[in-house]
Design a protein around this motif. Structure first.
Motif, PDB file in Angstrom:
ATOM      1  N   PHE A 182       0.846  -1.207   0.000  1.00  0.00           N
ATOM      2  CA  PHE A 182       0.000   0.000   0.000  1.00  0.00           C
ATOM      3  C   PHE A 182       0.877   1.251   0.000  1.00  0.00           C
ATOM      4  O   PHE A 182       0.665   2.184  -0.774  1.00  0.00           O
ATOM      5  N   ALA A 183       1.909   1.235   0.867  1.00  0.00           N
ATOM      6  CA  ALA A 183       2.794   2.391   0.971  1.00  0.00           C
ATOM      7  C   ALA A 183       3.485   2.659  -0.364  1.00  0.00           C
ATOM      8  O   ALA A 183       3.570   3.815  -0.813  1.00  0.00           O
ATOM      9  N   VAL A 184       3.961   1.595  -1.001  1.00  0.00           N
ATOM     10  CA  VAL A 184       4.623   1.771  -2.304  1.00  0.00           C
ATOM     11  C   VAL A 184       3.649   2.397  -3.309  1.00  0.00           C
ATOM     12  O   VAL A 184       3.975   3.361  -4.012  1.00  0.00           O
ATOM     13  N   ALA A 185       2.439   1.843  -3.326  1.00  0.00           N
ATOM     14  CA  ALA A 185       1.438   2.367  -4.267  1.00  0.00           C
ATOM     15  C   ALA A 185       1.168   3.845  -4.002  1.00  0.00           C
ATOM     16  O   ALA A 185       1.069   4.663  -4.929  1.00  0.00           O
ATOM     17  N   VAL A 186       1.083   4.176  -2.720  1.00  0.00           N
ATOM     18  CA  VAL A 186       0.771   5.568  -2.368  1.00  0.00           C
ATOM     19  C   VAL A 186       1.896   6.494  -2.799  1.00  0.00           C
ATOM     20  O   VAL A 186       1.667   7.576  -3.355  1.00  0.00           O
ATOM     21  N   ILE A 187       3.138   6.076  -2.591  1.00  0.00           N
ATOM     22  CA  ILE A 187       4.265   6.930  -2.968  1.00  0.00           C
ATOM     23  C   ILE A 187       4.318   7.102  -4.486  1.00  0.00           C
ATOM     24  O   ILE A 187       4.537   8.206  -5.003  1.00  0.00           O
ATOM     25  N   LEU A 188       4.108   5.992  -5.194  1.00  0.00           N
ATOM     26  CA  LEU A 188       4.063   6.085  -6.653  1.00  0.00           C
ATOM     27  C   LEU A 188       2.956   7.033  -7.088  1.00  0.00           C
ATOM     28  O   LEU A 188       3.125   7.869  -7.972  1.00  0.00           O
ATOM     29  N   ASN A 189       1.807   6.891  -6.445  1.00  0.00           N
ATOM     30  CA  ASN A 189       0.655   7.725  -6.748  1.00  0.00           C
ATOM     31  C   ASN A 189       0.997   9.204  -6.553  1.00  0.00           C
ATOM     32  O   ASN A 189       0.726  10.050  -7.398  1.00  0.00           O
ATOM     33  N   PHE A 190       1.676   9.464  -5.437  1.00  0.00           N
ATOM     34  CA  PHE A 190       2.072  10.834  -5.114  1.00  0.00           C
ATOM     35  C   PHE A 190       3.010  11.393  -6.187  1.00  0.00           C
ATOM     36  O   PHE A 190       2.774  12.458  -6.764  1.00  0.00           O
ATOM     37  N   GLY A 191       4.058  10.616  -6.488  1.00  0.00           N
ATOM     38  CA  GLY A 191       5.046  11.090  -7.475  1.00  0.00           C
ATOM     39  C   GLY A 191       4.418  11.294  -8.835  1.00  0.00           C
ATOM     40  O   GLY A 191       4.632  12.320  -9.497  1.00  0.00           O
ATOM     41  N   ALA A 192       3.600  10.335  -9.239  1.00  0.00           N
ATOM     42  CA  ALA A 192       3.022  10.409 -10.587  1.00  0.00           C
ATOM     43  C   ALA A 192       2.083  11.599 -10.701  1.00  0.00           C
ATOM     44  O   ALA A 192       2.110  12.330 -11.699  1.00  0.00           O
ATOM     45  N   SER A 193       1.259  11.803  -9.695  1.00  0.00           N
ATOM     46  CA  SER A 193       0.310  12.905  -9.805  1.00  0.00           C
ATOM     47  C   SER A 193       1.056  14.234  -9.771  1.00  0.00           C
ATOM     48  O   SER A 193       0.699  15.188 -10.465  1.00  0.00           O
ATOM     49  N   PHE A 194       2.131  14.265  -8.996  1.00  0.00           N
ATOM     50  CA  PHE A 194       2.935  15.484  -8.939  1.00  0.00           C
ATOM     51  C   PHE A 194       3.508  15.813 -10.312  1.00  0.00           C
ATOM     52  O   PHE A 194       3.326  16.914 -10.840  1.00  0.00           O
ATOM     53  N   VAL A 195       4.163  14.824 -10.904  1.00  0.00           N
ATOM     54  CA  VAL A 195       4.781  15.040 -12.224  1.00  0.00           C
ATOM     55  C   VAL A 195       3.718  15.408 -13.258  1.00  0.00           C
ATOM     56  O   VAL A 195       3.845  16.400 -13.982  1.00  0.00           O
ATOM     57  N   GLN A 196       2.663  14.623 -13.278  1.00  0.00           N
ATOM     58  CA  GLN A 196       1.647  14.830 -14.307  1.00  0.00           C
ATOM     59  C   GLN A 196       1.014  16.218 -14.204  1.00  0.00           C
ATOM     60  O   GLN A 196       0.972  16.965 -15.179  1.00  0.00           O
ATOM     61  N   GLU A 197       0.572  16.590 -13.016  1.00  0.00           N
ATOM     62  CA  GLU A 197      -0.133  17.869 -12.894  1.00  0.00           C
ATOM     63  C   GLU A 197       0.798  19.038 -13.171  1.00  0.00           C
ATOM     64  O   GLU A 197       0.417  20.008 -13.823  1.00  0.00           O
ATOM     65  N   THR A 198       2.026  18.950 -12.661  1.00  0.00           N
ATOM     66  CA  THR A 198       2.969  20.039 -12.895  1.00  0.00           C
ATOM     67  C   THR A 198       3.252  20.179 -14.388  1.00  0.00           C
ATOM     68  O   THR A 198       3.158  21.271 -14.957  1.00  0.00           O
ATOM     69  N   GLU A 199       3.604  19.075 -15.008  1.00  0.00           N
ATOM     70  CA  GLU A 199       4.002  19.137 -16.408  1.00  0.00           C
ATOM     71  C   GLU A 199       2.857  19.585 -17.305  1.00  0.00           C
ATOM     72  O   GLU A 199       2.998  20.478 -18.134  1.00  0.00           O
ATOM     73  N   VAL A 200       1.705  18.959 -17.111  1.00  0.00           N
ATOM     74  CA  VAL A 200       0.572  19.302 -17.968  1.00  0.00           C
ATOM     75  C   VAL A 200       0.191  20.765 -17.784  1.00  0.00           C
ATOM     76  O   VAL A 200       0.006  21.509 -18.740  1.00  0.00           O
ATOM     77  N   GLY A 201       0.113  21.177 -16.533  1.00  0.00           N
ATOM     78  CA  GLY A 201      -0.268  22.565 -16.255  1.00  0.00           C
ATOM     79  C   GLY A 201       0.685  23.540 -16.911  1.00  0.00           C
ATOM     80  O   GLY A 201       0.276  24.495 -17.557  1.00  0.00           O
ATOM     81  N   LYS A 202       1.975  23.281 -16.783  1.00  0.00           N
ATOM     82  CA  LYS A 202       2.950  24.227 -17.310  1.00  0.00           C
ATOM     83  C   LYS A 202       3.017  24.202 -18.825  1.00  0.00           C
ATOM     84  O   LYS A 202       3.131  25.246 -19.472  1.00  0.00           O
ATOM     85  N   VAL A 203       2.966  22.994 -19.380  1.00  0.00           N
ATOM     86  CA  VAL A 203       3.013  22.916 -20.846  1.00  0.00           C
ATOM     87  C   VAL A 203       1.806  23.645 -21.440  1.00  0.00           C
ATOM     88  O   VAL A 203       1.929  24.398 -22.410  1.00  0.00           O
ATOM     89  N   ALA A 204       0.640  23.438 -20.830  1.00  0.00           N
ATOM     90  CA  ALA A 204      -0.559  24.105 -21.357  1.00  0.00           C
ATOM     91  C   ALA A 204      -0.375  25.621 -21.325  1.00  0.00           C
ATOM     92  O   ALA A 204      -0.732  26.324 -22.273  1.00  0.00           O
ATOM     93  N   GLU A 205       0.210  26.135 -20.239  1.00  0.00           N
ATOM     94  CA  GLU A 205       0.456  27.580 -20.164  1.00  0.00           C
ATOM     95  C   GLU A 205       1.432  28.023 -21.257  1.00  0.00           C
ATOM     96  O   GLU A 205       1.231  29.037 -21.915  1.00  0.00           O
ATOM     97  N   HIS A 206       2.491  27.237 -21.421  1.00  0.00           N
ATOM     98  CA  HIS A 206       3.476  27.569 -22.453  1.00  0.00           C
ATOM     99  C   HIS A 206       2.828  27.643 -23.828  1.00  0.00           C
ATOM    100  O   HIS A 206       3.040  28.585 -24.586  1.00  0.00           O
ATOM    101  N   VAL A 207       2.039  26.629 -24.133  1.00  0.00           N
ATOM    102  CA  VAL A 207       1.414  26.567 -25.456  1.00  0.00           C
ATOM    103  C   VAL A 207       0.490  27.758 -25.641  1.00  0.00           C
ATOM    104  O   VAL A 207       0.469  28.404 -26.689  1.00  0.00           O
ATOM    105  N   LEU A 208      -0.252  28.078 -24.583  1.00  0.00           N
ATOM    106  CA  LEU A 208      -1.154  29.231 -24.646  1.00  0.00           C
ATOM    107  C   LEU A 208      -0.390  30.513 -24.984  1.00  0.00           C
ATOM    108  O   LEU A 208      -0.765  31.256 -25.884  1.00  0.00           O
ATOM    109  N   PHE A 209       0.716  30.729 -24.276  1.00  0.00           N
ATOM    110  CA  PHE A 209       1.458  31.960 -24.534  1.00  0.00           C
ATOM    111  C   PHE A 209       2.118  31.921 -25.910  1.00  0.00           C
ATOM    112  O   PHE A 209       2.185  32.945 -26.593  1.00  0.00           O
ATOM    113  N   ASP A 210       2.578  30.752 -26.318  1.00  0.00           N
ATOM    114  CA  ASP A 210       3.199  30.643 -27.642  1.00  0.00           C
ATOM    115  C   ASP A 210       2.202  30.960 -28.745  1.00  0.00           C
ATOM    116  O   ASP A 210       2.509  31.660 -29.707  1.00  0.00           O
ATOM    117  N   MET A 211       1.003  30.417 -28.595  1.00  0.00           N
ATOM    118  CA  MET A 211      -0.018  30.646 -29.618  1.00  0.00           C
ATOM    119  C   MET A 211      -0.367  32.125 -29.693  1.00  0.00           C
ATOM    120  O   MET A 211      -0.495  32.700 -30.760  1.00  0.00           O
TER     121      MET A 211
END
Lengths: 618, 632
Positions: free
Chosen positions: B102-131
């Protein structure tokens, strides 16, 4: 949507009533006043609150029932009791009933709390619009239109949503957390504490995150509106940009503004992600602890598997609302700030209003008199009008000249009471303008302003703005007199051409002619041209004057102008200087006098000290 | 004498009715909400903006997959923990393993959601400003003839609204990949755990799908109507604020209030309808969840009774059911977002595809300061619309240092001639030469540096007085700016402003008078220090005192430069070295004042009418003069 909605099924929104309601609770804090305003819909508000309580309790029952069912199933396994399937069936039915009931009550909760918000929004908008229209020029002079629009749109929204996103959430969270905690802690103290351990942390993080996000949001909005301004001005002033080959410069400006906004957006992403991840992690950590200690208890025989399952389900249910605690805190913060601004606007006293017992103005002779009028703008150090007296009878034309800032426009604005004078009297047929109803006064006095607002609608509707009932022939006649008819007929859609911000744009001169036509439709007793022909060429102006002279015999005409040729035919010309009439008489008399008027005349007719531009080049 | 009582303002004639010629606010419906959800051409264009960030996108998709996997795993782990020895007197080692998993799953969950939300959020902003930047940069290049006929508001809505809906699309699309995987994952896991029970439980899923399919179109219309009526009301409110002085002046408050009430009320109704549509899904989803749980309890319970199912599986099922319907909900919403994004994407590409008709030649040379500063028109023909020629075979030459006044009635082509010197438009035939070079052979940037232009209406930018005078001549020092302001006679009033040169000009200088704005634009041209000055004299009726100042400033401005002035005032015209008279796009007379007077043509006749400006002469008189000229 047709403009005619005769026989509607509702009573008209009543301006005065909503505005009066907006005044309720004056002196209280904004949040209290919002609550008072929301309670103008007591049935919907009570329904929402009651449904919230019921729905939350039902939701808390679900983990219980699930745990019970799990234990039943396990019990069957252990003892194979007869009639167990029957018991399971009843558990399932209870579960189903509770789920459906919870759904229905949640619907009632959400619908009615939103409904209260929408009704409050509707009433506040009417009250706001009403107040905007009632506040005098001096208020509108001191406030930026953009700021006022922000109050009417964003602040009003913050107040409107407070019931649903603030007050209802308080009820929801108190029941969920309160009753939930009670149920957990009484079942098993240690496990209950563990299961709830994530609540304070998540509540704290989510509140901090929301408030930080809000603060950065405000800064981001400022940056973004800076960016918008760069783009808007660039597109609006594209000719200047091209004329100076400023494209690269403009792109740099854009990039600078853009970079700042982008960096801030990234900060916001970071804040959001850091907090949501931390909140999720703490939630799962608590769940892991419950699983470990709960599991040990099950092994030790101190707890059933069903109870453990119900603990875990409880946690899942509590997770979302606790995370939304930040939204609630944010809603309170926003409503408090927005409410302060909105209510401050509603509390603004009306500087100009009908005097008690005001009667309608009755125009008989049509004589306008200024009697020793003094006027100083609020906050100004010196008087703009300093003892002005004159009389004008129907049929007369009075010309007013003077240097910029001499008080010419101010004089025009005092007649329809856009501002109130400090001392002296302005009368129309002996009736003090401050003692008659505003409506009757403003119908009798038309000021053709320098820069009249063009509404986005057809030319026809724009001309008929003051009298939307007027007939087509009347509108056309006014346009003809204002020398605008031929231009309009040349447009593809003629009088139906849409002008204004979202229609075709008119030149300054065309706008002024339209504004003249607007006033002509009204047939006022006093007509004031406030430098309203500045952008019209002298020839056209001449034709306008001869066209309207036919109607001028019934009214007083005041003409303010820089162009002395506009004043040649005035019966009297007043020369204003520092708020005083320093010369007065006909054009010929003033010329003969050889004073200030004469000097101005010479300046205009012989612009040639003959500035020799060519020779400068050598 | 009639009183105003009996005028025909018949308000009372239609009690409670809307006046026939009145409205408040205006609204243009631009959004197409029921368009295609996938358009390969648009997607390709959008992808071009995403491409630079593709590695980050791949990373986020990977993170989403990990995240989804952990979400799927957690109930399973709990189920396993219960079944592997969580009975009285069971094995705590197994429990430990389960909790560790359970602990392993939770840590993976934490890391993955962190990476995903940060990256997606920032890339979307970048694309918006580029456009947005790509569109903005394109608008700097497109020809003025396009800009002439395009509303700024319309372009702004593309630079903002459309770009925002693209951002929304990008942010949600990665998440919907996760939703899709989650949906498939739940189905697979449930069927693997127990095929019969899984199938029964999953049978509620299609019900929701069907319900959503019927619900979505009317709900979307309702949401859209609520949104539209809201912006209509907001627009009417903004108009009421902006036009409040005119409203009070014309006493329209009562009528406007009723009309505004109509709009606000329509908004209330549509908002309530929207709420109903949104909320009706709540009991449906809750009921379906209830049914699924009931199935698990009844059927699962009897399976346990048969001994063919373990209790932990039931717990796992119950956990899955609680997040069962989320992906379906968000996936159906994603469809609407995609429709909107396609429409926006198409509009964005429209801006990017506006042809830039005026571009530098590949071998364009750079115009330098040592060119002679002459301007020549050689047989120039020009028209905005081929059927209506504006300039016809116009030829003239302005010598270095000479000041030429362009004179002629409205519509004679003066302003167009001026725009051609700066190559705002291309000539149809003939050529415009600056410093002996065809304007088409030099770079536009260098041309702009050597030709300064003062437009009739001074345009100021939000910013300080200093920034406005200096504009893009960033090499100019503060002393240069003050010297220029002093030269044109603006220094005095600038010094009197609250912060002098650092005073911020609000709303494009609305806190300055027309004359003051004009002087600032003169100072700006002086700082630009170009060899050639093209100037459109302001016609606005400025008070005589300021006008005097402007005349003097003009003199300073033209000193040592080649000047082409569209002149309106006699003083300016008479002072010029040479006068060029244009009529209907043709050059009809040229010479200095005395020569033209002696010639006795159009100029002499107009001059003799004794108007302060040629623009003041009524059209009929010009026509008469022409008629006489034609008959002789």
């Amino acid at each position: 949507m047709t403009p005619h909605t005769a026989g509607r099924d509702r009573s008209r929104g009543d301006a005065g009533a909503h505005l009066a309601a907006a005044h309720a609770g004056k002196g209280q804090t904004a949040l209290v006043r919002i609550a008072i305003f929301s309670l103008r819909h007591p049935w919907q508000a009570s329904a929402a609150i009651l449904a919230t309580i019921i729905a939350s309790v039902l939701q808390l029952l679900i983990p219980r029932l699930l745990g019970h069912a799990v234990d039943q199933a396990q019990g069957i396994l252990a003892v194979g009791a007869p009639g167990a399937e029957q018991a399971l069936f009843w558990s399932a039915m209870t579960l189903l009933t509770v789920s459906v009931a919870r759904g229905v009550f949640t619907l009632i909760q959400n619908y009615f709390s939103e409904s209260v918000g929408h009704h409050v929004g509707y009433e506040l908008r009417l009250a706001f619009y009403d107040k905007v229209q009632k506040l005098s020029y001096s208020y509108h002079d001191k406030i930026h239109t953009g700021d006022l629009i922000t109050v009417g749109l964003l602040d009003l929204d913050g107040v409107r949503m407070f019931f649903a996103t603030g007050l209802i959430r308080v009820v929801l969270l108190s029941v969920l957390i309160g009753v939930g905690a009670y149920m957990l802690l009484t079942t098993d103290l240690l496990l209950g504490l563990l299961a709830l351990s994530f609540v304070p942390f998540v509540a704290w993080r989510s509140s901090v995150a929301q408030l930080t996000l809000r603060a950065t949001w405000i800064v981001l909005q400022q940056k973004l509106s800076g960016l918008t301004r760069v783009m808007e001005e660039n597109l609006g002033g594209i000719r200047v940009v091209r004329a100076f080959s400023g494209q690269k410069f403009e792109l740099d400006k854009f990039d600078a503004a853009s970079r700042e906004a982008l960096a801030l957006s990234h900060d916001r992403v970071d804040i959001r992600v850091r907090n949501t991840s931390a909140m999720t992690l703490s939630f799962f950590a608590a769940m892991g602890l419950v699983l470990w200690f709960g599991g040990l208890k099950v092994i030790a025989g101190e707890m059933s598997v069903g109870t453990l399952a119900s603990f875990l389900t409880f946690m899942t249910i509590l997770q979302m609302p606790v995370r939304q605690l930040g939204l609630m805190v944010n809603s309170f913060a926003r409503a408090s700030i927005c409410g302060d601004r909105l209510f401050a606007f509603f509390d603004e006293p009306l500087a100009i209003d009908d005097a008690p017992g005001a009667t309608d103005l009755v125009v008989t002779e049509g004589t306008l008199r200024f009697e020793d009028v003094h006027f100083t703008y609020p906050g100004a150090t010196h008087a703009t009008l300093d003892g002005v007296s004159f009389e004008a009878r129907a049929g007369q034309t009075i010309g007013i000249v003077g240097a910029p800032g001499a008080g010419k426009s101010t004089l025009a604005h005092l007649i329809p009471r856009f501002y109130d004078i400090d001392s002296g009297r302005i009368t129309i047929d002996g009736q003090d303008v401050s003692k008659v109803t505003l409506q009757s006064l403003r119908r009798a006095v038309a000021v053709v302003q320098q820069d009249s607002f063009l509404f986005t609608t057809t030319i026809e509707n724009n001309i008929a703005y003051g009298d939307p009932w007027s007939k087509e022939t009347k509108i056309e006649k006014a346009a003809e007199s204002a020398q605008l008819h031929n231009y309009i007929m040349g447009l593809p859609a003629g009088y139906d051409t849409v002008v204004g911000e979202r229609g075709i744009s008119l030149s300054g001169g065309q706008r002024q002619r339209l504004s003249i036509a607007r006033s002509l439709v009204l047939k006022p007793a006093v007509m004031v041209f406030d430098d309203s022909t500045a952008a019209i060429d002298a020839g056209t102006e001449h034709r306008i004057r001869s066209a309207i002279r036919r109607y001028a015999k019934d009214r007083v005409t005041l003409v303010i102008s820089h162009r002395l040729s506009s004043l040649l035919h005035a019966d009297t010309i007043l020369f204003l200087e520092n708020g005083k009439i320093v010369e007065q008489g006909t054009h010929e008399a003033l010329l003969a006098k050889g004073g200030r008027y004469r000097a101005l005349y010479d300046l205009q007719t012989r612009p040639a000290e003959d500035i020799d531009i060519g020779s400068a080049a050598q | 004498m009639t009183s105003i009582q009996d005028d025909d303002r018949d308000v009372a004639a239609f009690p409670g009715q809307r006046p026939p010629r009145a409205s408040v606010g205006s609204h243009r419906i631009e959004e197409e909400i029921f368009g295609k959800a996938y358009d390969p051409k648009t997607v390709r264009r959008i992808w071009a903006f995403v491409r630079p960030y593709r590695l980050r996108i791949y990373l986020s998709v990977a993170a989403v997959l990990v995240f989804t996997a952990t979400q799927l795993a957690i109930p399973l782990i709990i189920g396993r923990a219960i079944d592997s020895g969580m009975t009285q007197g069971g094995n705590s080692t197994n429990l430990l393993w389960a909790v560790a998993a359970f602990a392993v799953a939770v840590i993976l969950n934490f890391g993955a959601s962190f990476v995903q939300e940060t990256e997606v959020g920032k890339v979307a902003e970048h694309v918006l400003f580029d456009m947005r930047r790509a569109m903005f940069a394109q608008l700097q290049r497109v020809s003025l003839s396009f800009m002439d006929k395009t509303e700024v508001g319309r372009l702004m809505s593309r630079l903002q609204g459309d770009v925002n809906s693209m951002q929304e699309f990008l942010e949600t699309s990665v998440i919907s990949v996760g939703d899709m995987v989650l949906l498939v994952g739940i189905v697979v896991v449930l069927l693997t755990l127990d095929f019969r029970l899984g199938l029964l439980t999953l049978s509620t899923m299609p019900i929701l799908f069907v319900v959503r399919i019927f619900w979505l179109p009317p709900a979307k219309r309702a949401f859209w109507a609520a949104h539209e009526t809201n912006s209509i009301t907001a627009g009417a409110m903004a108009e009421g604020i902006n036009g409040v002085r005119t409203v009070q002046n014309l006493d329209r408050q009562k009528v406007n209030f009723d009309l505004f009430d109509d709009k606000a009320y329509a908004n209330l109704r549509t908002q309530l309808t929207g709420s109903r549509y949104a909320q009706v899904m709540v009991p449906i989803v809750d009921s379906l969840t209830g049914i699924a749980m009931a199935i698990v309890v009844v059927v699962g319970g009897s399976l346990v009774l048969n001994g063919s199912l373990e209790i932990g599986v039931i717990v796992a099922f119950l956990f899955y059911i609680q997040r069962f319907f989320d992906p379906i909900r968000s996936l159906t919403m994603q469809y609407s977002i995609m429709q909107r994004a396609m429409t926006s994407g198409r509009r964005i590409t429209e801006v990017l595809d506006i042809p830039t008709s005026i571009t530098d030649k590949p071998d364009a040379i750079s115009l330098t300061r040592d060119m002679d500063g002459s301007v020549e028109f050689r047989n120039v023909n020009f028209a905005y619309d081929p059927d209506r020629p504006v300039l016809r075979n116009v030829s003239f030459k302005v010598q270095p240092g000479e000041t030429v006044a362009l004179v002629g009635p409205t519509g004679s082509g003066k302003t167009s001639a001026m725009a051609l010197v700066h190559r705002f438009y291309e000539v149809q035939s003939g050529a415009v030469l600056v410093g002996g070079h065809d304007v088409r052979d030099v770079t536009q940037e260098s041309l702009g540096e050597q030709v300064a232009m003062v437009l009739q209406e001074a345009f100021l930018f939000t910013g300080s007085v200093f920034d406005n005078i200096r504009y893009n001549k960033t090499s100019a020092t503060r002393e240069d700016v003050i010297a220029a302001a002093t030269a044109v006679g603006a220094h005095e009033f600038i010094s009197r402003l609250p912060q002098g040169y650092d005073t911020i000009l609000e709303q494009r200088g609305s806190n300055l008078s027309v004359g003051q704005r004009q002087l600032l634009s003169f100072a700006r041209a002086l700082v630009a220090d170009a060899k050639i000055l093209v100037l459109d004299e302001a016609t606005a009726n400025i008070d005589s005192y300021t006008e005097r100042q402007i005349q003097k400033a003009l003199l300073i401005l033209l000193k040592g430069r080649t000047g082409m002035v569209i002149a309106h005032r006699l003083a300016t015209i008479r002072g010029a070295d040479r006068i060029i008279v244009l009529q209907n796009g043709e050059l009809i007379e040229t010479g200095n004042h005395d020569q033209l007077m002696a010639q006795g043509g159009l100029y002499a006749k107009l001059y003799n009418m004794n108007y302060a400006s040629f623009d003041d002469i009524p059209d009929e008189l010009v026509a008469q003069v022409n008629a006489r000229a034609a008959s002789t």
